[in-house]
Design an enzyme around this catalytic site. Structure first.
Site, short mmCIF file in Angstrom:
data_model
loop_
_atom_site.label_atom_id
_atom_site.label_comp_id
_atom_site.label_asym_id
_atom_site.label_seq_id
_atom_site.Cartn_x
_atom_site.Cartn_y
_atom_site.Cartn_z
N GLY A 14 0.22 54.72 65.06
CA GLY A 14 -1.21 54.99 65.14
C GLY A 14 -2.11 55.36 66.41
N ARG A 68 0.60 58.89 41.87
CA ARG A 68 -0.07 59.39 42.73
C ARG A 68 -1.66 59.29 42.91
NH1 ARG A 68 2.22 61.69 47.57
NH2 ARG A 68 4.29 61.75 45.84
N MET A 93 2.24 59.68 56.10
CA MET A 93 3.75 59.71 55.92
C MET A 93 3.92 60.46 54.17
SD MET A 93 5.13 60.07 58.80
CE MET A 93 6.94 60.53 58.32
N LEU A 96 0.60 65.11 49.71
CA LEU A 96 -1.24 64.67 49.27
C LEU A 96 -0.68 65.68 47.60
CD1 LEU A 96 -4.00 65.29 52.21
CD2 LEU A 96 -2.90 62.78 51.16
N HIS A 112 1.13 68.04 63.84
CA HIS A 112 2.71 68.36 64.09
C HIS A 112 3.39 68.40 64.70
CE1 HIS A 112 6.14 68.60 61.15
NE2 HIS A 112 6.53 69.58 62.03
N GLU A 145 -1.52 72.49 50.97
CA GLU A 145 -0.97 72.15 49.71
C GLU A 145 0.52 72.25 50.71
OE1 GLU A 145 -1.05 73.31 45.10
OE2 GLU A 145 -2.85 73.79 45.86
#
Ligand code: GRF
Length: 219
Positions: A14, A68, A93, A96, A112, A145
């Site tokens: 974090g 999920r 991690m 989605l 990233h 996506e």
């Protein structure tokens, strides 16, 4: 000025969350971190939320097994209940689903640790060293996506220095992440809602100036 209610999703340390919390402490910052969600109950980053007096929630994916959609449904419900407009993935991690991505299309950022489109995925610093690149860095992009894909909102570059290890290079990149993510969230917050691929240009893009002199610069 009304500030965009923003959630940060984390899985671990974090440190980027801490940077975002620090930026949002400033009243003039256009986003307010209103909720932190961790999928890992032991995520150290939850302590940053607590220290800042920001609501922290654990929505562990394990009790949902392979479902999920149900896990993400619980997250979407929590985000909705908190009136969240924008979402920042900060070391979150888990992949989605298309449903979650669509729900926050144009309103969700990820950070990233590479100069995308180079080195998507894991172990970016070691891969950058192995590839022999002389510049490395970090990227904040809108989430789509595809993994570590989506319109780039901001990037920061650092030099790869002689003798670098994945750890030293990673630390140099991380220092830039902590500057870049608040900058990128501010861009989104000023442009949102409705900041979609084409909207990125309208809202502005950013690149942090390289903070270190490049080694062996030509005279
Ligand atoms: C950062 O390097 C980020 O770029 C990547 O995961 C790491 C998270 O670190 N997505 P932290 O939890 O923010 O310290």
């Amino acid at each position: 000025m009304s500030r965009r209610r923003t959630a940060v999703l984390i899985s671990g340390r974090g440190s980027n969350l801490a940077a975002l919390l620090g930026a949002s402490r400033e009243r003039s910052y256009p986003a307010e971190i209103a909720l932190v969600i961790a999928n890992e109950p032991a995520a150290a980053g939850l302590a940053h939320a607590a220290a800042a007096g920001v609501a922290g929630a654990v929505i562990d994916h394990r009790p949902f097994g392979r479902d999920r959609a149900a896990h993400e449904g619980a997250m979407i419900a929590a985000l909705g209940a908190a009136g969240i407009e924008l979402v920042c993935l900060a070391g979150y991690m888990r992949r989605l689903s298309p449903r979650m991505v669509a729900h926050f299309a144009g309103r969700m950022l990820n950070i990233h640790p590479s100069l995308l489109p180079a080195f998507p995925g894991l172990n970016t610093h070691a891969r950058a060293l192995a590839a022999g690149v002389k510049l490395h860095g970090c990227t904040v992009h809108l989430v789509t996506e595809a993994l570590d894909d989506g319109p780039i909102v901001a990037q920061a570059a650092v030099p790869v220095l002689p003798g670098d290890t994945a750890a030293t290079l990673g630390a140099r990149v991380l220092a830039q992440e902590h500057l870049l993510y608040p900058l990128a969230l501010a861009l989104l917050a000023r442009g949102a809602p409705g900041m979609v691929a084409e909207g990125v240009a309208a809202a502005g893009t950013a690149a942090l100036q390289n903070p270190l002199p490049l080694p062996g610069a030509l005279p």
